[in-house]
Design a protein around this motif. Structure first.
Motif, PDB file in Angstrom:
ATOM      1  N   ILE A   1      47.999  23.586  52.448  1.00 19.86           N
ATOM      2  CA  ILE A   1      48.993  24.133  53.814  1.00 19.86           C
ATOM      3  C   ILE A   1      48.342  24.790  54.877  1.00 19.86           C
ATOM      4  CG2 ILE A   1      51.244  26.077  53.856  1.00 19.86           C
ATOM      5  CD1 ILE A   1      51.675  24.845  50.828  1.00 19.86           C
ATOM      6  N   LYS A   2      48.759  25.062  55.922  1.00 17.53           N
ATOM      7  CA  LYS A   2      47.820  25.318  57.308  1.00 17.53           C
ATOM      8  C   LYS A   2      48.195  26.761  57.078  1.00 17.53           C
ATOM      9  CE  LYS A   2      51.245  24.448  61.127  1.00 17.53           C
ATOM     10  NZ  LYS A   2      52.030  23.782  61.974  1.00 17.53           N
ATOM     11  N   THR A   3      49.175  27.452  57.069  1.00 19.16           N
ATOM     12  CA  THR A   3      48.834  28.820  56.864  1.00 19.16           C
ATOM     13  C   THR A   3      48.774  29.918  55.714  1.00 19.16           C
ATOM     14  OG1 THR A   3      50.933  28.750  55.614  1.00 19.16           O
ATOM     15  CG2 THR A   3      51.569  29.178  57.798  1.00 19.16           C
ATOM     16  N   VAL A   4      47.881  28.597  54.722  1.00 21.02           N
ATOM     17  CA  VAL A   4      46.839  29.232  53.923  1.00 21.02           C
ATOM     18  C   VAL A   4      45.958  29.357  53.919  1.00 21.02           C
ATOM     19  CG1 VAL A   4      46.939  29.542  50.989  1.00 21.02           C
ATOM     20  CG2 VAL A   4      48.856  28.548  51.843  1.00 21.02           C
ATOM     21  N   ASP A   5      45.120  30.603  53.688  1.00 16.36           N
ATOM     22  CA  ASP A   5      43.395  30.898  54.124  1.00 16.36           C
ATOM     23  C   ASP A   5      42.916  30.836  52.720  1.00 16.36           C
ATOM     24  OD1 ASP A   5      43.890  31.385  57.113  1.00 16.36           O
ATOM     25  OD2 ASP A   5      44.575  32.915  56.643  1.00 16.36           O
ATOM     26  N   TYR A   6      43.657  30.831  52.146  1.00 21.86           N
ATOM     27  CA  TYR A   6      41.900  31.388  50.895  1.00 21.86           C
ATOM     28  C   TYR A   6      42.829  31.710  49.294  1.00 21.86           C
ATOM     29  CZ  TYR A   6      38.405  32.339  47.502  1.00 21.86           C
ATOM     30  OH  TYR A   6      37.276  32.946  46.908  1.00 21.86           O
ATOM     31  N   VAL A   7      43.058  30.368  48.367  1.00 16.98           N
ATOM     32  CA  VAL A   7      43.490  30.383  46.925  1.00 16.98           C
ATOM     33  C   VAL A   7      42.664  30.907  45.863  1.00 16.98           C
ATOM     34  CG1 VAL A   7      44.762  29.027  45.892  1.00 16.98           C
ATOM     35  CG2 VAL A   7      44.945  28.766  48.041  1.00 16.98           C
ATOM     36  N   MET A   8      43.430  32.063  45.134  1.00 18.91           N
ATOM     37  CA  MET A   8      42.121  32.498  44.805  1.00 18.91           C
ATOM     38  C   MET A   8      43.499  32.330  42.563  1.00 18.91           C
ATOM     39  SD  MET A   8      42.367  37.055  44.665  1.00 18.91           S
ATOM     40  CE  MET A   8      42.360  36.902  42.665  1.00 18.91           C
ATOM     41  N   PRO A   9      42.756  32.111  41.855  1.00 15.48           N
ATOM     42  CA  PRO A   9      43.160  32.292  40.195  1.00 15.48           C
ATOM     43  C   PRO A   9      44.043  33.629  39.841  1.00 15.48           C
ATOM     44  CG  PRO A   9      41.158  32.205  40.262  1.00 15.48           C
ATOM     45  CD  PRO A   9      41.177  32.391  41.019  1.00 15.48           C
ATOM     46  N   LEU A  10      44.944  33.548  39.958  1.00 10.26           N
ATOM     47  CA  LEU A  10      45.889  34.801  39.385  1.00 10.26           C
ATOM     48  C   LEU A  10      45.866  34.709  37.815  1.00 10.26           C
ATOM     49  CD1 LEU A  10      47.966  37.119  39.546  1.00 10.26           C
ATOM     50  CD2 LEU A  10      50.053  36.115  40.692  1.00 10.26           C
ATOM     51  N   ASN A  11      45.417  35.525  37.038  1.00 13.99           N
ATOM     52  CA  ASN A  11      45.454  35.205  35.675  1.00 13.99           C
ATOM     53  C   ASN A  11      47.040  36.038  34.789  1.00 13.99           C
ATOM     54  OD1 ASN A  11      43.395  33.354  34.760  1.00 13.99           O
ATOM     55  ND2 ASN A  11      42.281  34.463  35.618  1.00 13.99           N
ATOM     56  N   GLY A  12      48.049  35.749  35.604  1.00 13.09           N
ATOM     57  CA  GLY A  12      49.183  36.447  34.888  1.00 13.09           C
ATOM     58  C   GLY A  12      49.645  37.804  36.071  1.00 13.09           C
ATOM     59  N   LEU A  13      50.567  37.974  35.604  1.00 11.98           N
ATOM     60  CA  LEU A  13      50.938  38.919  36.098  1.00 11.98           C
ATOM     61  C   LEU A  13      50.566  40.308  36.498  1.00 11.98           C
ATOM     62  CD1 LEU A  13      54.718  39.093  35.094  1.00 11.98           C
ATOM     63  CD2 LEU A  13      54.282  37.445  36.865  1.00 11.98           C
ATOM     64  N   LEU A  14      49.080  40.346  37.245  1.00  7.85           N
ATOM     65  CA  LEU A  14      48.475  40.857  37.992  1.00  7.85           C
ATOM     66  C   LEU A  14      48.046  41.379  38.920  1.00  7.85           C
ATOM     67  CD1 LEU A  14      45.983  39.769  35.411  1.00  7.85           C
ATOM     68  CD2 LEU A  14      46.886  40.804  34.637  1.00  7.85           C
ATOM     69  N   TYR A  15      49.483  41.805  39.748  1.00 10.35           N
ATOM     70  CA  TYR A  15      49.942  42.447  41.054  1.00 10.35           C
ATOM     71  C   TYR A  15      48.877  43.249  41.448  1.00 10.35           C
ATOM     72  CZ  TYR A  15      54.017  38.954  40.528  1.00 10.35           C
ATOM     73  OH  TYR A  15      54.605  37.795  39.731  1.00 10.35           O
ATOM     74  N   LEU A  16      48.988  44.566  40.626  1.00 12.38           N
ATOM     75  CA  LEU A  16      48.507  45.954  40.872  1.00 12.38           C
ATOM     76  C   LEU A  16      46.918  45.625  40.583  1.00 12.38           C
ATOM     77  CD1 LEU A  16      48.965  48.990  40.966  1.00 12.38           C
ATOM     78  CD2 LEU A  16      49.448  48.791  38.815  1.00 12.38           C
ATOM     79  N   GLU A  17      46.519  45.663  39.704  1.00 13.41           N
ATOM     80  CA  GLU A  17      45.194  44.856  39.252  1.00 13.41           C
ATOM     81  C   GLU A  17      44.060  44.475  40.570  1.00 13.41           C
ATOM     82  OE1 GLU A  17      47.365  45.361  35.360  1.00 13.41           O
ATOM     83  OE2 GLU A  17      47.305  44.493  37.336  1.00 13.41           O
ATOM     84  N   ILE A  18      45.048  43.101  40.766  1.00 16.10           N
ATOM     85  CA  ILE A  18      44.452  42.487  42.326  1.00 16.10           C
ATOM     86  C   ILE A  18      44.353  43.309  43.615  1.00 16.10           C
ATOM     87  CG2 ILE A  18      44.587  40.604  43.623  1.00 16.10           C
ATOM     88  CD1 ILE A  18      44.261  39.466  41.088  1.00 16.10           C
ATOM     89  N   CYS A  19      45.395  43.783  43.500  1.00 14.88           N
ATOM     90  CA  CYS A  19      45.611  44.468  44.572  1.00 14.88           C
ATOM     91  C   CYS A  19      44.301  45.702  44.584  1.00 14.88           C
ATOM     92  CB  CYS A  19      47.313  45.156  45.449  1.00 14.88           C
ATOM     93  SG  CYS A  19      48.112  43.763  45.762  1.00 14.88           S
ATOM     94  N   GLU A  20      44.726  46.862  43.480  1.00 17.03           N
ATOM     95  CA  GLU A  20      43.530  47.583  43.701  1.00 17.03           C
ATOM     96  C   GLU A  20      42.340  47.894  43.718  1.00 17.03           C
ATOM     97  OE1 GLU A  20      44.866  49.936  40.124  1.00 17.03           O
ATOM     98  OE2 GLU A  20      45.990  50.488  40.830  1.00 17.03           O
ATOM     99  N   ILE A  21      41.771  46.308  43.787  1.00  9.50           N
ATOM    100  CA  ILE A  21      40.330  46.393  43.869  1.00  9.50           C
ATOM    101  C   ILE A  21      40.223  45.333  44.829  1.00  9.50           C
ATOM    102  CG2 ILE A  21      39.029  43.891  43.423  1.00  9.50           C
ATOM    103  CD1 ILE A  21      40.250  43.975  40.290  1.00  9.50           C
ATOM    104  N   ILE A  22      40.856  44.244  45.975  1.00 10.47           N
ATOM    105  CA  ILE A  22      40.892  43.451  47.004  1.00 10.47           C
ATOM    106  C   ILE A  22      41.722  44.566  47.995  1.00 10.47           C
ATOM    107  CG2 ILE A  22      40.699  41.692  46.259  1.00 10.47           C
ATOM    108  CD1 ILE A  22      43.428  40.576  47.427  1.00 10.47           C
ATOM    109  N   LYS A  23      42.065  45.540  48.436  1.00 10.74           N
ATOM    110  CA  LYS A  23      42.972  46.616  48.476  1.00 10.74           C
ATOM    111  C   LYS A  23      43.318  45.205  49.994  1.00 10.74           C
ATOM    112  CE  LYS A  23      40.722  51.045  47.458  1.00 10.74           C
ATOM    113  NZ  LYS A  23      41.605  49.668  45.475  1.00 10.74           N
ATOM    114  N   PRO A  24      44.617  44.917  49.772  1.00  9.83           N
ATOM    115  CA  PRO A  24      45.129  44.380  50.826  1.00  9.83           C
ATOM    116  C   PRO A  24      46.151  45.328  51.913  1.00  9.83           C
ATOM    117  CG  PRO A  24      46.862  43.788  49.107  1.00  9.83           C
ATOM    118  CD  PRO A  24      45.462  44.853  48.689  1.00  9.83           C
TER     119      PRO A  24
END
Length: 158
Positions: A80-103
């Motif tokens: 899909i052309k609007t997607v720049d990067y895909v990474m695995p998400l091992n559950g509803l870890l939204y908060l944990e991922i965001c605290e690491i990558i700081k989007p």
């Protein structure tokens, strides 16, 4: 929680190289539909789109077993052309991922205001503002979801 259990070192290093603003979009995409495309298109207008694609294990714990395995869902989403990067998400870890990558943006459909994700939503809204990030909620596309499609077609055979 150990960062390596949330995000691989390779993904973390690759994400650090992406142009900002970063837009994190968590998705299951067991069955791709126009609601997914609408969210991805709107997300791409905000910046560089990183899709956190729910792994098979994460999906089992959240919505039940996937119809399409992670590696094939990843192949689809990577095209899909609007997607720049895909990474695995091992559950509803939204908060944990965001605290690491700081989007700069966290994007979700408005459907997460109800159900198990609402508590995560509230915590995420409070947390992301600490680094100047914003939560963007796009209106949920009515009458379409992977769950609805699964239910609709699970009993039908041609």
């Amino acid at each position: 929680m150990d960062m390596n259990k949330i995000i691989s070192k390779k993904d973390y290093e690759n994400i650090k190289l992406l142009l900002r603003p970063l837009v994190f979009v968590p998705m299951a995409i067991d069955l791709l539909h126009h609601g997914h495309i609408k969210i991805l298109k709107k997300s791409s207008e905000l910046g560089t789109v990183i899709v956190g694609l729910m792994t098979d294990k994460g999906l089992i714990n959240y919505k039940g077993p996937p119809l399409i395995k992670y590696k094939y869902r990843k192949e689809i989403i990577n095209e899909i052309k609007t997607v720049d990067y895909v990474m695995p998400l091992n559950g509803l870890l939204y908060l944990e991922i965001c605290e690491i990558i700081k989007p700069d943006y966290f994007v979700h459909g408005s459907d997460w205001r109800k159900g198990p994700q609402n508590k995560i939503r509230i915590k995420l809204i409070n947390s992301i503002s600490k680094w100047g990030g914003k939560v963007k909620e796009f209106k949920y596309t009515k009458n379409i979801s992977s769950t609805i499609l699964k239910e609709k077609y699970s009993g039908s055979r041609s």
